[in-house]
Scaffold this active site. Structure first.
Site: not given
Ligand code: 13P
Length: 263
Positions: A97, A186, A9, A11, A180, A95, A226
């Site tokens: 985000e 991140g 991904n 992003k 996730e 996701h 990560s």
């Protein structure tokens, strides 16, 4: 037997020229690794470039999001038929985000609401993708506050139940769920492999209840947060982890290839 799947991904990173350079290097490194399914999800603007470079490989191109309506006055949105026509075979939905939850907050807190998609919009997106025969990768996961409150499993069960409302097991049998944990995205903090496996196993149990036992056996459950080559081998060898959804480490060809080779 479920085949391992590793998805990158990217992003909001890379121009199409930068994306092309990485894809070319990556293909040379993993072309022989035919026993693992691989997909790369670049930005919308790089989908065509990446797809053309991957045409003669076993690597698929995916999207990071989709809008659920087929067409119409929805400025700035991309529909599932558009993705299908562009050669997209898989698409991330829900996701953290896009749900407005970040592993580390990189936008002003006052703007987080602009990202906030809900279980209902996730559900509509999954239905739109299934209708186009594009494989959804449904992301679920808890925030640090939810983990510390001991509500991890309950939060994820709620996300799964919301995402699959009105969808039956046969429809999602080839689908993917990615666990996730938001606090691991991140941040460099990977979830311990035993705990990641426990949660992925819990997700499989919930899929059997919400969908059905056959779908729970065929759906691939990935871990993301990560993932790097130093931990991917251990994570992917857990019985309930069918591969990974990789962010930062998927944008370095060498590192991403090592992750794929470890699967
Ligand atoms: P990182 O691998 O950069 O932590 O990102 C994980 C992720 O969000 C993939 O979708």
């Amino acid at each position: 037997m479920r085949r391992k799947l590793v998805v990158g991904n990217w992003k909001m990173n890379m121009t199409h020229a930068e994306a092309a350079a990485i894809v070319e290097a990556f293909v040379r490194l993993v072309d022989q690794k035919q026993d693992v399914d691989i997909a790369i999800c670049p930005s919308y603007l790089s989908i065509e470039t990446v797809r053309n470079l991957l045409r003669r490989t076993h690597i698929g191109v995916g999207s990071q999001d989709v809008f659920w309506m087929e067409s119409g006055a929805f400025t700035g949105r991309i529909s599932a038929p558009m993705l299908k026509a562009a050669g997209v075979t898989t698409c991330i939905v829900g996701h953290s985000e896009t749900r407005g939850k970040f592993g580390k907050l990189e936008v002003p807190e006052s703007t987080v609401g602009y990202f906030a998609e809900t279980d209902e919009t996730v559900n509509l997106k999954i239905k739109a993708l299934l209708f186009q025969d594009i494989t959804p990768i449904l992301c679920v996961g808890e925030t640090l506050a939810e983990r510390e409150a001991g509500t991890t499993d309950q939060v994820i069960r709620g996300q799964l139940a919301g995402a699959f409302a009105g969808i039956d097991g046969a429809e999602f049998a080839n689908g993917v769920v990615a666990y996730e944990p938001v606090w691991a995205i991140g941040t460099g903090k990977t979830c311990d492999s035993a705990e990641a496996s426990r949660v992925c196993g819990m997700i499989r149990g919930a899929l059997a209840e919400i969908l059905d036992a056959d779908a729970a056996q065929s759906i691939r459950v990935l871990y993301g947060g990560s993932v790097k080559s130093s931990n991917s081998g251990e994570l992917f060898s857990q019985p309930d982890i069918d591969g990974g959804l990789v962010g930062g480490a998927s944008m370095v060809a060498d590192e991403f290839s090592r992750i794929v080779l470890s699967a």
